[in-house]
Design a protein around this motif. Structure first.
Motif, PDB file in Angstrom:
ATOM      1  N   HIS A  87       2.542 -30.977  14.203  1.00 48.87           N
ATOM      2  CA  HIS A  87       1.834 -29.703  14.366  1.00 48.87           C
ATOM      3  C   HIS A  87       2.728 -28.566  14.851  1.00 48.87           C
ATOM      4  CE1 HIS A  87      -1.942 -31.579  13.394  1.00 48.87           C
ATOM      5  NE2 HIS A  87      -1.590 -32.579  14.179  1.00 48.87           N
ATOM      6  N   PHE A  88       4.041 -28.784  14.804  1.00 45.82           N
ATOM      7  CA  PHE A  88       4.963 -27.734  15.228  1.00 45.82           C
ATOM      8  C   PHE A  88       4.738 -26.485  14.373  1.00 45.82           C
ATOM      9  CE2 PHE A  88       8.858 -25.357  15.655  1.00 45.82           C
ATOM     10  CZ  PHE A  88       9.171 -25.522  16.993  1.00 45.82           C
ATOM     11  N   PRO A  89       4.645 -25.298  14.993  1.00 49.51           N
ATOM     12  CA  PRO A  89       4.369 -24.065  14.232  1.00 49.51           C
ATOM     13  C   PRO A  89       5.614 -23.571  13.467  1.00 49.51           C
ATOM     14  CG  PRO A  89       4.624 -23.560  16.550  1.00 49.51           C
ATOM     15  CD  PRO A  89       4.700 -25.049  16.432  1.00 49.51           C
ATOM     16  N   LYS A  90       5.927 -24.225  12.363  1.00 50.76           N
ATOM     17  CA  LYS A  90       7.135 -23.916  11.589  1.00 50.76           C
ATOM     18  C   LYS A  90       7.206 -22.444  11.170  1.00 50.76           C
ATOM     19  CE  LYS A  90       7.096 -28.518   9.599  1.00 50.76           C
ATOM     20  NZ  LYS A  90       5.733 -28.995   9.540  1.00 50.76           N
ATOM     21  N   GLU A  91       6.090 -21.878  10.847  1.00 51.38           N
ATOM     22  CA  GLU A  91       6.044 -20.497  10.371  1.00 51.38           C
ATOM     23  C   GLU A  91       5.716 -19.507  11.493  1.00 51.38           C
ATOM     24  OE1 GLU A  91       7.041 -20.114   7.270  1.00 51.38           O
ATOM     25  OE2 GLU A  91       7.079 -22.300   7.067  1.00 51.38           O
ATOM     26  N   GLY A  92       5.615 -19.990  12.710  1.00 48.54           N
ATOM     27  CA  GLY A  92       5.244 -19.122  13.825  1.00 48.54           C
ATOM     28  C   GLY A  92       6.399 -18.249  14.292  1.00 48.54           C
ATOM     29  N   THR A  93       6.072 -17.311  15.142  1.00 46.07           N
ATOM     30  CA  THR A  93       7.085 -16.439  15.724  1.00 46.07           C
ATOM     31  C   THR A  93       7.947 -17.239  16.696  1.00 46.07           C
ATOM     32  OG1 THR A  93       5.706 -15.819  17.608  1.00 46.07           O
ATOM     33  CG2 THR A  93       5.511 -14.466  15.604  1.00 46.07           C
ATOM     34  N   TYR A  94       9.053 -16.662  17.089  1.00 44.90           N
ATOM     35  CA  TYR A  94       9.947 -17.298  18.051  1.00 44.90           C
ATOM     36  C   TYR A  94       9.207 -17.572  19.361  1.00 44.90           C
ATOM     37  CZ  TYR A  94      13.815 -18.028  21.272  1.00 44.90           C
ATOM     38  OH  TYR A  94      14.639 -18.551  22.226  1.00 44.90           O
ATOM     39  N   ILE A  95       8.392 -16.623  19.797  1.00 40.09           N
ATOM     40  CA  ILE A  95       7.638 -16.783  21.050  1.00 40.09           C
ATOM     41  C   ILE A  95       6.640 -17.934  20.924  1.00 40.09           C
ATOM     42  CG2 ILE A  95       5.917 -15.690  22.557  1.00 40.09           C
ATOM     43  CD1 ILE A  95       7.429 -13.043  22.072  1.00 40.09           C
ATOM     44  N   LYS A  96       5.936 -18.001  19.802  1.00 37.47           N
ATOM     45  CA  LYS A  96       4.970 -19.080  19.595  1.00 37.47           C
ATOM     46  C   LYS A  96       5.672 -20.442  19.590  1.00 37.47           C
ATOM     47  CE  LYS A  96       1.146 -20.508  16.670  1.00 37.47           C
ATOM     48  NZ  LYS A  96       0.306 -20.176  15.527  1.00 37.47           N
ATOM     49  N   LYS A  97       6.802 -20.532  18.918  1.00 40.66           N
ATOM     50  CA  LYS A  97       7.562 -21.792  18.876  1.00 40.66           C
ATOM     51  C   LYS A  97       8.064 -22.176  20.262  1.00 40.66           C
ATOM     52  CE  LYS A  97       9.213 -21.194  14.158  1.00 40.66           C
ATOM     53  NZ  LYS A  97      10.391 -20.973  13.311  1.00 40.66           N
ATOM     54  N   THR A  98       8.536 -21.199  21.008  1.00 42.70           N
ATOM     55  CA  THR A  98       9.045 -21.458  22.359  1.00 42.70           C
ATOM     56  C   THR A  98       7.923 -21.924  23.279  1.00 42.70           C
ATOM     57  OG1 THR A  98      10.801 -19.825  22.064  1.00 42.70           O
ATOM     58  CG2 THR A  98      10.247 -20.435  24.339  1.00 42.70           C
TER      59      THR A  98
END
Length: 159
Positions: A87-98
């Motif tokens: 479920h890692f947010p591959k397409e998410g923003t840097y902040i969302k991934k962090t």
């Protein structure tokens, strides 16, 4: 039955339910790879930490076979790794991934710290919550990188 044993049983049940709910059938192969990779990592790191007498698990399943926590090292954390990777947010923003990356080890560390303080499931000897958080973060990151690498190779093999 001791409260520590009840906690381990409830942890198994909750983890099984989470895997059942959040791992779609078409992702089983990816889940297996993530699970087995994390088991390999936690077997080594868990054994080292216990053998160096940094942590002890006074109440645990299979206490005659191994001094590490079978429940956490071989089931809970590998299962968490599966959920983290799938479920890692591959397409998410840097902040969302962090934030996503920081939330997983933080929840696990908070849970572990509560267990350490109020139960005999785990006891820190020469260890603290920061080392737990850091090792959880690094192993989750390593697991995700392996997951990306493995399935990138598999996709190129299929074309």
């Amino acid at each position: 039955m001791a409260i520590e044993t009840k906690i381990e049983i409830v942890s198994w049940v909750i983890t099984i339910v989470l895997l059942y709910i959040f791992v779609p059938k078409h992702k089983y192969r990816e889940a297996y790879v993530s699970f087995l990779f994390m088991q390999a990592l936690t077997w080594v790191f868990g054994a080292v930490v216990v053998e160096l007498h940094l942590i002890t698990y006074p109440v645990r399943f299979f206490h005659y076979a191994f001094r590490s926590s079978f429940t956490f090292e071989y089931f809970i954390f590998p299962a968490v790794s599966v959920l983290f990777n799938l479920h890692f947010p591959k397409e998410g923003t840097y902040i969302k991934k962090t934030l996503y990356t920081l939330v997983f080890p933080s929840i696990l560390t908070i849970s572990e710290t509560l267990l350490e303080k109020y139960t005999d499931n785990i006891k820190y000897i020469k260890w603290n919550w920061f080392w737990s958080w850091l090792t959880l973060l690094l192993t989750l990151y390593a697991s995700y990188k392996y997951y990306q690498w493995f399935f990138a190779i598999r996709k190129t093999d299929l074309h």
